[in-house]
Design an enzyme around this catalytic site. Structure first.
Site, PDB file in Angstrom:
ATOM      1  N   MET A  11       0.833  -1.168   0.000  1.00 13.97           N
ATOM      2  CA  MET A  11       0.000   0.000   0.000  1.00 13.97           C
ATOM      3  C   MET A  11       0.888   1.245   0.000  1.00 13.97           C
ATOM      4  O   MET A  11       1.218   1.773   1.052  1.00 13.97           O
ATOM      5  CB  MET A  11      -0.898  -0.030   1.244  1.00 13.97           C
ATOM      6  CG  MET A  11      -2.075   0.882   1.135  1.00 13.97           C
ATOM      7  SD  MET A  11      -3.172   0.856   2.568  1.00 13.97           S
ATOM      8  CE  MET A  11      -3.648  -0.834   2.694  1.00 13.97           C
ATOM      9  N   PRO A  12       1.318   1.719  -1.160  1.00 18.43           N
ATOM     10  CA  PRO A  12       2.202   2.885  -1.216  1.00 18.43           C
ATOM     11  C   PRO A  12       1.505   4.169  -0.750  1.00 18.43           C
ATOM     12  O   PRO A  12       0.307   4.353  -0.959  1.00 18.43           O
ATOM     13  CB  PRO A  12       2.557   3.010  -2.697  1.00 18.43           C
ATOM     14  CG  PRO A  12       2.206   1.703  -3.298  1.00 18.43           C
ATOM     15  CD  PRO A  12       1.104   1.133  -2.477  1.00 18.43           C
ATOM     16  N   TYR A  13       2.308   5.008  -0.143  1.00 17.12           N
ATOM     17  CA  TYR A  13       1.865   6.332   0.275  1.00 17.12           C
ATOM     18  C   TYR A  13       2.885   7.328  -0.269  1.00 17.12           C
ATOM     19  O   TYR A  13       4.077   7.205   0.009  1.00 17.12           O
ATOM     20  CB  TYR A  13       1.799   6.418   1.803  1.00 17.12           C
ATOM     21  CG  TYR A  13       1.610   7.822   2.326  1.00 17.12           C
ATOM     22  CD1 TYR A  13       0.357   8.395   2.405  1.00 17.12           C
ATOM     23  CD2 TYR A  13       2.707   8.585   2.732  1.00 17.12           C
ATOM     24  CE1 TYR A  13       0.188   9.690   2.880  1.00 17.12           C
ATOM     25  CE2 TYR A  13       2.548   9.869   3.206  1.00 17.12           C
ATOM     26  CZ  TYR A  13       1.288  10.416   3.277  1.00 17.12           C
ATOM     27  OH  TYR A  13       1.124  11.704   3.736  1.00 17.12           O
ATOM     28  N   PHE A  32      -1.944   5.621  -2.161  1.00 11.70           N
ATOM     29  CA  PHE A  32      -2.407   6.880  -1.586  1.00 11.70           C
ATOM     30  C   PHE A  32      -1.452   7.997  -1.998  1.00 11.70           C
ATOM     31  O   PHE A  32      -0.238   7.856  -1.865  1.00 11.70           O
ATOM     32  CB  PHE A  32      -2.443   6.797  -0.055  1.00 11.70           C
ATOM     33  CG  PHE A  32      -3.474   5.842   0.447  1.00 11.70           C
ATOM     34  CD1 PHE A  32      -4.726   6.293   0.832  1.00 11.70           C
ATOM     35  CD2 PHE A  32      -3.197   4.485   0.530  1.00 11.70           C
ATOM     36  CE1 PHE A  32      -5.687   5.407   1.295  1.00 11.70           C
ATOM     37  CE2 PHE A  32      -4.153   3.593   0.987  1.00 11.70           C
ATOM     38  CZ  PHE A  32      -5.399   4.052   1.368  1.00 11.70           C
TER      39      PHE A  32
END
Length: 74
Positions: free
Chosen positions: A1-3, A47
């Site tokens: 889940m990259p931010y 995100f």
């Protein structure tokens, strides 16, 4: 889940108050596509947050950015 957190000065854009909604949408889409292309990350779990910082709160080379720009033009 990259931010991903993008920070830009709150200047420029069509009204002079930072990137427009369309420009921000293009940044979000572009960063998401880049992460998918390079790292195979699913854009639906990526995100992206864009922070617009007042230009007075930004510095480069030990100077406020406006002073830095003036010095660079000299």
């Amino acid at each position: 889940m990259p931010y991903v957190n993008i920070k830009v000065t709150k200047e420029g854009g069509p009204d002079g108050n930072g990137p427009s909604a369309n420009q921000q949408a293009a940044l979000i889409a572009g960063v998401s596509a880049l992460l998918q292309d390079v790292l195979g990350k699913d854009p639906s779990s990526t995100f992206v947050v864009i922070d617009q910082i007042p230009v007075e709160s930004w510095g480069i080379g030990g100077l406020p950015v406006l002073d830095y720009r003036q010095q660079a033009q000299s």
